[in-house]
Design a protein around this motif. Structure first.
Motif, PDB file in Angstrom:
ATOM      1  N   PRO A  63      -3.513 -11.533  38.620  1.00  0.00           N
ATOM      2  CA  PRO A  63      -4.944 -11.321  38.875  1.00  0.00           C
ATOM      3  C   PRO A  63      -5.351 -11.921  40.217  1.00  0.00           C
ATOM      4  O   PRO A  63      -5.034 -13.089  40.499  1.00  0.00           O
ATOM      5  CB  PRO A  63      -5.618 -12.035  37.700  1.00  0.00           C
ATOM      6  CG  PRO A  63      -4.603 -13.035  37.225  1.00  0.00           C
ATOM      7  CD  PRO A  63      -3.263 -12.457  37.505  1.00  0.00           C
ATOM      8  N   THR A  70     -11.133 -12.711  40.251  1.00  0.00           N
ATOM      9  CA  THR A  70     -11.402 -11.361  39.746  1.00  0.00           C
ATOM     10  C   THR A  70     -10.475 -11.069  38.575  1.00  0.00           C
ATOM     11  O   THR A  70      -9.581 -11.858  38.253  1.00  0.00           O
ATOM     12  CB  THR A  70     -11.157 -10.282  40.823  1.00  0.00           C
ATOM     13  OG1 THR A  70      -9.746 -10.068  40.968  1.00  0.00           O
ATOM     14  CG2 THR A  70     -11.737 -10.687  42.163  1.00  0.00           C
ATOM     15  N   ASP A  71     -10.694  -9.911  37.945  1.00  0.00           N
ATOM     16  CA  ASP A  71      -9.753  -9.425  36.934  1.00  0.00           C
ATOM     17  C   ASP A  71      -8.967  -8.235  37.463  1.00  0.00           C
ATOM     18  O   ASP A  71      -8.428  -7.446  36.696  1.00  0.00           O
ATOM     19  CB  ASP A  71     -10.483  -9.056  35.639  1.00  0.00           C
ATOM     20  CG  ASP A  71     -11.448  -7.880  35.814  1.00  0.00           C
ATOM     21  OD1 ASP A  71     -11.677  -7.468  36.979  1.00  0.00           O
ATOM     22  OD2 ASP A  71     -11.968  -7.385  34.795  1.00  0.00           O
TER      23      ASP A  71
END
Length: 479
Positions: free
Chosen positions: A240, A244-245
């Protein structure tokens, strides 16, 4: 296919498979036009891959790699095939692999080389990288020409990784140009409609299978990471992006992480840019990326595939190979009999289909089936059918068929079809009206079936005797 760990693994493998001369190291070329000019001049001659270093104004080791799939041999190596694979066999192998492809999802890891350098906050400066100005008419420096733009659908979690052009507009600003029908734009609109900025990551420098998958544009809901995993035979290692994802390749060279606000909140003049059609066709206000973090490996490499005239072998041949592959598969799925091969010229502006005729109408059946596959927004302009005695990977053979087996009054048909916004032949009036349609030409360059057995005999040396001559005169004749 060979599962290259990363771009560096591929670069090393190129020299092992094709020799030290396959990658030429160029020191001292300037980012402003020189890198682009040298790349084009050598691409015109199907020259070596190029690794630029010691770029004026930048530390040694901050490099640019171009022409990375600029020949059939390099394309074969990139796709995990033997370097001496015949050109049509590259397409055939890819077709067979793609037909039975099993999607393999990415594998999440905790660490990777891309995290060797993490830059945040006030220290963010995209201009630390030697992004070239590729053409003299370009409106700026383009760091993204063979990049992956990663977004995630806020509703489904689907991760899209597509190839879009990305320009540098300041220390922490990029622009991205999305064609109107692309998945990333649709995903961004979902965020904008909810009053949110769209999280985004721009990956610059990934292995050739990832580059190929990103350019292929998987169906909606299918991640290009899964597609690349299927092509590699094992999942792509991702992690990641900090904050963030968004999953990014753990072994990428550079990742620029940020957010994209709605264009009405912030936009920038993007372009013009010399596109793959060979023309400057777009400039306008486009979305920006506010860069929040930079991840990069030590001694990072920008992967560059600057667009050149479509008649020049592309720095990345994945697009025409892929277009030929899916057209060939589509023809067989549509029931076209005895397809001997499909090849693409000028990227995919001309598609050539080889068939073995067994009945009247076979050639037109193949042409109409190929036209029905033409994707929305594609620019396939000429579709040509030839007999099996024509080597469709040799443009001189194709021209011979066009010049001697075509009756213009009977063999040529014109249809209307969608095209793309970068099509230089679209008139200003059609652009203004949103009419993205263009004529496409179907050319039956086969011997007329009714009297093909009476067609004059060709005077070309046959393949069997050619093989004998090559074996006997190895030091004189090319293999």
């Amino acid at each position: 296919m060979t599962a290259f760990r990363d771009l560096r693994h591929y670069l090393e493998h190129l020299t092992e498979a094709l020799g030290e001369d396959e990658v030429r190291r160029v020191e001292g070329a300037h980012w402003d036009l020189e890198i682009g000019g040298i790349t084009e001049l050598l691409a015109e001659r199907e020259g070596p891959a190029l690794l630029f270093d010691d770029i004026p104004g930048y530390p040694s080791g901050f490099r640019v790699f171009t022409n990375f799939m600029g020949t059939p041999a390099r394309s074969a190596v990139a796709l995990g095939l033997p370097a001496d694979t015949p050109k049509l066999d590259i397409v055939r192998a890819w077709k067979d692999i793609s037909r039975d492809l099993r999607m393999i999802p990415p594998v999440e890891v905790a660490d990777g080389p891309v995290l060797e350098n993490v830059i945040e906050g006030e220290a963010v400066d995209v201009t630390m990288f030697p992004a070239p100005r590729w053409h003299d008419g370009d409106g700026g420096r383009y760091i993204g020409t063979s990049c992956m733009v990663v977004t995630r659908d806020p509703d489904t979690g689907w991760v899209n990784a597509g190839t879009y052009r990305v320009s540098v507009h300041g220390k922490d600003r990029l622009s991205v140009w999305f064609l109107g029908n692309r998945h990333a734009r649709a995903i961004a609109h979902k965020y904008w409609e909810r009053g949110r900025n769209c999280p985004i990551a721009v990956v610059v420098g990934q292995d050739p299978i990832l580059s190929t998958a990103a350019a292929m544009s998987a169906p909606e809901g299918v991640s290009e990471y899964d597609l690349a995993g299927g092509l590699r035979g094992q999942g792509v290692e991702v992690l990641p992006a900090p904050g963030t994802d968004l999953p990014v390749p753990a072994r990428a060279e550079i990742v620029l992480v940020g957010e994209m606000p709605p264009p009405e909140e912030e936009s920038v003049l993007e372009g013009p840019f010399g596109e793959w059609t060979g023309y400057y066709t777009h400039s306008g206000q486009e979305p920006v990326v506010r860069v929040r973090r930079i991840l990069h490996r030590d001694d990072p490499i920008i992967l560059g595939a600057p667009p050149m005239l479509p008649t020049i072998p592309a720095g990345d041949q994945a697009v025409p190979l892929y277009s030929a592959t899916v057209t060939w598969d589509h023809l067989e799925q549509a029931g076209v009999q005895n397809v001997q091969g499909v090849w693409a010229y000028a990227r995919q502006l001309m598609m050539v289909v080889s068939i073995k005729q067994t009945g009247a109408g076979d050639a037109m059946h193949a042409l109409l089936a190929a036209a029905s596959r033409k994707r929305t927004g594609g620019m396939e302009r000429y579709l040509v059918a030839v007999d099996e005695d024509i080597d469709i990977t040799d443009i001189n053979h194709v021209l011979w068929a066009l010049f001697t087996r075509v009756d213009p009054a009977e063999s040529i048909h014109v249809l209307r079809s969608p095209t793309t916004a970068i099509d230089p032949r679209l008139s200003p009036a059609k652009r203004e009206a949103g009419d993205l349609s263009m004529g496409i030409v179907l050319v039956d360059a086969c011997k007329p079936f009714a009297w093909k057995d009476q067609y004059p005999r060709a005077n070309r040396v046959d393949e069997g005797y050619r093989a004998e001559l090559r074996a006997r005169w190895k030091g004189v004749l090319p293999l």
